[in-house]
Design an enzyme around this catalytic site. Structure first.
Site, PDB file in Angstrom:
ATOM      1  N   SER A 180       0.880  -1.311   0.096  1.00  0.00           N
ATOM      2  CA  SER A 180       0.070   0.085  -0.059  1.00  0.00           C
ATOM      3  C   SER A 180       0.754   1.186   0.023  1.00  0.00           C
ATOM      4  CB  SER A 180      -1.221   0.016   1.040  1.00  0.00           C
ATOM      5  OG  SER A 180      -0.394  -0.490   2.353  1.00  0.00           O
ATOM      6  N   HIS A 208      -5.405  -3.372  -2.763  1.00  0.00           N
ATOM      7  CA  HIS A 208      -5.074  -2.283  -3.912  1.00  0.00           C
ATOM      8  C   HIS A 208      -5.027  -3.274  -5.281  1.00  0.00           C
ATOM      9  CE1 HIS A 208      -4.282   0.493  -0.959  1.00  0.00           C
ATOM     10  NE2 HIS A 208      -3.684  -0.232  -0.239  1.00  0.00           N
ATOM     11  N   LYS A 240     -12.059   0.681  -1.785  1.00  0.00           N
ATOM     12  CA  LYS A 240     -11.039   1.335  -2.676  1.00  0.00           C
ATOM     13  C   LYS A 240     -11.793   1.190  -3.987  1.00  0.00           C
ATOM     14  CE  LYS A 240      -7.500   0.797   0.880  1.00  0.00           C
ATOM     15  NZ  LYS A 240      -7.089  -0.358   1.749  1.00  0.00           N
TER      16      LYS A 240
HETATM   17  C1  LIG Z   1      -7.159  -0.245   3.292  1.00  0.00           C
HETATM   18  C2  LIG Z   1      -6.348  -1.536   3.634  1.00  0.00           C
HETATM   19  C3  LIG Z   1      -7.058  -2.304   4.488  1.00  0.00           C
HETATM   20  C4  LIG Z   1      -8.299  -1.856   5.261  1.00  0.00           C
HETATM   21  O1  LIG Z   1      -9.512  -1.908   4.709  1.00  0.00           O
HETATM   22  P1  LIG Z   1     -10.493  -1.070   5.319  1.00  0.00           P
HETATM   23  O2  LIG Z   1     -11.626  -1.460   4.585  1.00  0.00           O
HETATM   24  O3  LIG Z   1     -10.244   0.246   4.777  1.00  0.00           O
HETATM   25  O4  LIG Z   1     -10.593  -1.198   6.792  1.00  0.00           O
HETATM   26  C5  LIG Z   1      -6.245  -3.535   4.454  1.00  0.00           C
HETATM   27  N1  LIG Z   1      -5.380  -4.058   4.171  1.00  0.00           N
HETATM   28  C6  LIG Z   1      -4.848  -3.146   3.129  1.00  0.00           C
HETATM   29  C7  LIG Z   1      -3.676  -3.759   2.190  1.00  0.00           C
HETATM   30  C8  LIG Z   1      -5.220  -1.934   2.819  1.00  0.00           C
HETATM   31  O5  LIG Z   1      -4.697  -1.093   1.978  1.00  0.00           O
END
Ligand SMILES: *Cc1c(COP(=O)(O)O)cnc(C)c1O
Length: 387
Positions: A180, A208, A240
């Site tokens: 990330s 992602h 996302k």
């Molecule tokens: C954003 C993210 C999460 C958390 O997800 P949310 O739904 O925002 O709690 C978990 N793992 C990764 C790699 C992320 O980028």
């Protein structure tokens, strides 16, 4: 003894002195290519809305109609009465989308990771994670009471060596699909081969990658052509690329049945509002059908990298919409992000502890919602502030 506030204030002061103090901005618009903050319009290069779906009218319409049918709240956890037919339908659609027997919805990605890891391993087991994994995976590993170890970022030899040393009966290897803060992609087929060789289970967090990678947006497992047997535990998020909220895990019947029984963050929390599931069903349809979004995003990624090389930005090895620009000095990261703000551009200023000491960076996120012209504006601004 010092009071609560005096003790906390000292820690806050220290954080501020280190240029690590975080502040929220109050966004007056919805998430889109342009954000309105304090009356100023800023081109948004800091959201994870990779396909530009967070503001899509069809998805909003599905949400509204979901509210008309189901109201605002689910009212209970999934195991009591919070599990609606809208959740069931979305789970079936996500299973089909990932080509897996079953999928299970969680209320957020953070909760999914905590719940999955803790349902699968405990005392006397091993959980082995990439050192740059997302905080929710690391926290899940720590909480599990399993022997929690990290291997060097994407290092196959280090992963192998640590697996060889373990005599635990359950071994779980966990990696981000796309990292990330760096934007690089895990060498998943090699990792899965090493895991199989050591009878370890493999879990991938593709927060992602889903929607972005692969011919139909199936994420890293589609891109690298990996089957259920190679990656038995696949987790993705819905906040996302999907532009909505929540998360899912996809795998075998037995895996999903086990998580329903044993994942505490699934059991002891209120189910997502059903309307969010309705919105996500609408989003899934657009995400799979509108290939132009991935194509356009890839055009923007290439354009940014080419332009960035020409102006001498310190880019990282990323082919994904996450394009960090290394600045290293934390005070300088803040300064540059503020100068970009003054020029109408918003990027994330990422500093420790989110990234290792001395690797402060601008985290630029591209989206299919951006135009080529907006990417050019970003490049011009980066050049003029001397990033
Ligand atoms: C954003 C993210 C999460 C958390 O997800 P949310 O739904 O925002 O709690 C978990 N793992 C990764 C790699 C992320 O980028």
């Amino acid at each position: 003894m010092k009071s609560l506030d005096a003790t906390l204030q000292a820690a806050l002061d220290e954080r501020r002195q280190q240029h690590l103090f975080r502040q929220r901005v109050n966004v007056a618009s919805g998430c889109g290519p342009v954000l309105v903050v304090d009356g100023q319009s800023l081109i948004n290069f800091c959201s994870n809305d990779y396909l530009g779906l967070a503001g899509h009218p069809d998805i909003a319409a599905a949400l509204k109609s979901g509210v008309d049918t189901y109201g605002t709240g689910s009212g209970a956890s999934h195991l009591i009465s919070g599990h609606s037919v809208a959740h069931k339908k979305l789970e079936e659609q996500l299973a089909e989308f990932t080509g897996r027997p079953r999928a299970l919805l969680f209320s957020s990605g953070y909760m999914a990771n905590m719940g999955i890891i803790n349902a699968l391993v405990g005392r006397h087991d091993l959980v082995l994670q990439d050192q740059l994994n997302h905080a929710s995976l690391l926290d899940g590993g720590r909480l599990s009471r399993a022997d929690f170890k990290r291997y060097k970022h994407c290092s196959l030899s280090n992963l192998q060596a640590q697996l060889e040393q373990s005599s635990a009966s359950r071994k779980l290897v966990v990696t981000d699909g796309v990292f990330s803060m760096d934007g690089d992609i895990a060498p998943l087929s090699e990792i899965s081969a090493i895991a199989a060789e050591h009878s370890a289970w493999l879990m991938v967090d593709d927060a992602h990658g889903v929607g972005v990678l692969g011919a139909t947006g199936g994420g890293i497992v589609e891109q690298q052509n990996l089957a259920l047997e190679q990656v038995p535990i696949l987790m993705g998020t819905l906040g996302k690329s999907f532009g909505t909220f929540g998360a899912f895990v996809a795998g075998s019947e037995v895996l999903i049945d086990s998580l329903i029984q044993f994942a505490r963050s699934y059991i002891y929390t209120t189910a997502l509002p059903p309307s969010i599931a309705c919105a996500t069903s609408a989003s899934l349809k657009i995400l799979t059908e509108e290939q132009w979004r991935r194509d356009h995003l890839n055009v923007l990624i290439k354009r940014f990298r080419l332009g960035g090389q020409q102006i001498g930005l310190q880019l990282m090895a990323s082919d994904t919409p996450i394009q960090p620009v290394l600045i290293n000095d934390d005070a300088r990261v803040l300064e540059i992000s503020q100068q970009l703000r003054d020029k109408g551009i918003m990027v994330g200023a990422i500093r420790p502890p989110t990234v290792p000491q001395g690797s402060g960076r601008l985290r630029i996120c591209l989206s299919a919602g951006h135009s080529e012209q907006q990417v050019d504006q970003l490049l011009e601004a980066l050049e003029s502030v001397g990033a």
